[in-house]
Design an enzyme around this catalytic site. Sequence first.
Site, PDB file in Angstrom:
ATOM      1  N   LYS A   1      39.362 -10.085 132.917  1.00  0.00           N
ATOM      2  CA  LYS A   1      39.328 -11.213 133.760  1.00  0.00           C
ATOM      3  C   LYS A   1      38.373 -10.857 135.060  1.00  0.00           C
ATOM      4  CE  LYS A   1      41.745 -12.657 130.462  1.00  0.00           C
ATOM      5  NZ  LYS A   1      41.453 -13.756 129.470  1.00  0.00           N
TER       6      LYS A   1
HETATM    7  C1  LIG Z   1      42.776 -13.622 128.525  1.00  0.00           C
HETATM    8  C2  LIG Z   1      43.259 -14.879 128.266  1.00  0.00           C
HETATM    9  C3  LIG Z   1      44.544 -15.228 127.635  1.00  0.00           C
HETATM   10  C4  LIG Z   1      45.603 -13.962 127.529  1.00  0.00           C
HETATM   11  O1  LIG Z   1      45.857 -13.411 128.983  1.00  0.00           O
HETATM   12  P1  LIG Z   1      46.830 -12.079 128.908  1.00  0.00           P
HETATM   13  O2  LIG Z   1      46.869 -11.456 130.174  1.00  0.00           O
HETATM   14  O3  LIG Z   1      46.497 -11.042 127.939  1.00  0.00           O
HETATM   15  O4  LIG Z   1      48.025 -12.626 128.458  1.00  0.00           O
HETATM   16  C5  LIG Z   1      44.983 -16.375 127.382  1.00  0.00           C
HETATM   17  N1  LIG Z   1      44.162 -17.523 127.418  1.00  0.00           N
HETATM   18  C6  LIG Z   1      42.870 -17.253 127.824  1.00  0.00           C
HETATM   19  C7  LIG Z   1      42.033 -18.640 127.877  1.00  0.00           C
HETATM   20  C8  LIG Z   1      42.207 -15.935 128.027  1.00  0.00           C
HETATM   21  O5  LIG Z   1      41.279 -16.165 128.281  1.00  0.00           O
END
Ligand SMILES: *Cc1c(COP(=O)(O)O)cnc(C)c1O
Length: 195
Positions: free
Chosen positions: A75
């Site tokens: 992210k």
């Molecule tokens: C990355 C992501 C998640 C999961 O995030 P985690 O930190 O692994 O729980 C959920 N939804 C979207 C749209 C994502 O891009």
Amino acid sequence: MSVRTLAAALTPATRAVIVVDQGGMPVDLDPIRALCDGLGITVIEDAACAAGSTYRGRPAGAGAEIAAWSFHPRKILTTGEGGMLTTRNAAWADRARKLREHAMSVSANDRHASVLAPAEEYGEIGFNYRMTDMQAAVGLVQLDRLGEAVSRRRAIAAAYRKALADVEGLRFSEDPQYGTSNFQSFWFEVLPEFP
Ligand SMILES: *Cc1c(COP(=O)(O)O)cnc(C)c1O
């Protein structure tokens, strides 16, 4: 998801709807809330990708009853792992704080702050979902740099659009009328006539 595709999928059993800011592209939330609020359906925004995106002049995620964020390494804002919930609902915030800490009735902070630690109770089954202070320190530095990271990604997205402008049959991801993307991801659609 749009309000149109959502309306077609609702049933009388629907209690909550999760909308996604896919790849950082903000979802058009207002019409979805207008539909769901009237039916008593909770709207949860999966803003995992949307740190630094905006919706109608406000940060993406601000208009949902509850928004979920991810700080996974992929992210735009990362703490190595972990995430965050944001909500204006004080009761939900309180419950989430308890659930992340084994559902203890007295938080670790309050225990540290008191001379005689008050006896805690466990009203339900909780989890250990605590973020460490070291992760939080990394996150705060990342937060300070978020604006810079978003501008850089937006500039790169614009460069891709320009460099690929002559390729026929592509439709690029662009800011919607109602907001701006952080361009955590950049994608394009290959139009059906160009298989
Ligand atoms: C990355 C992501 C998640 C999961 O995030 P985690 O930190 O692994 O729980 C959920 N939804 C979207 C749209 C994502 O891009």
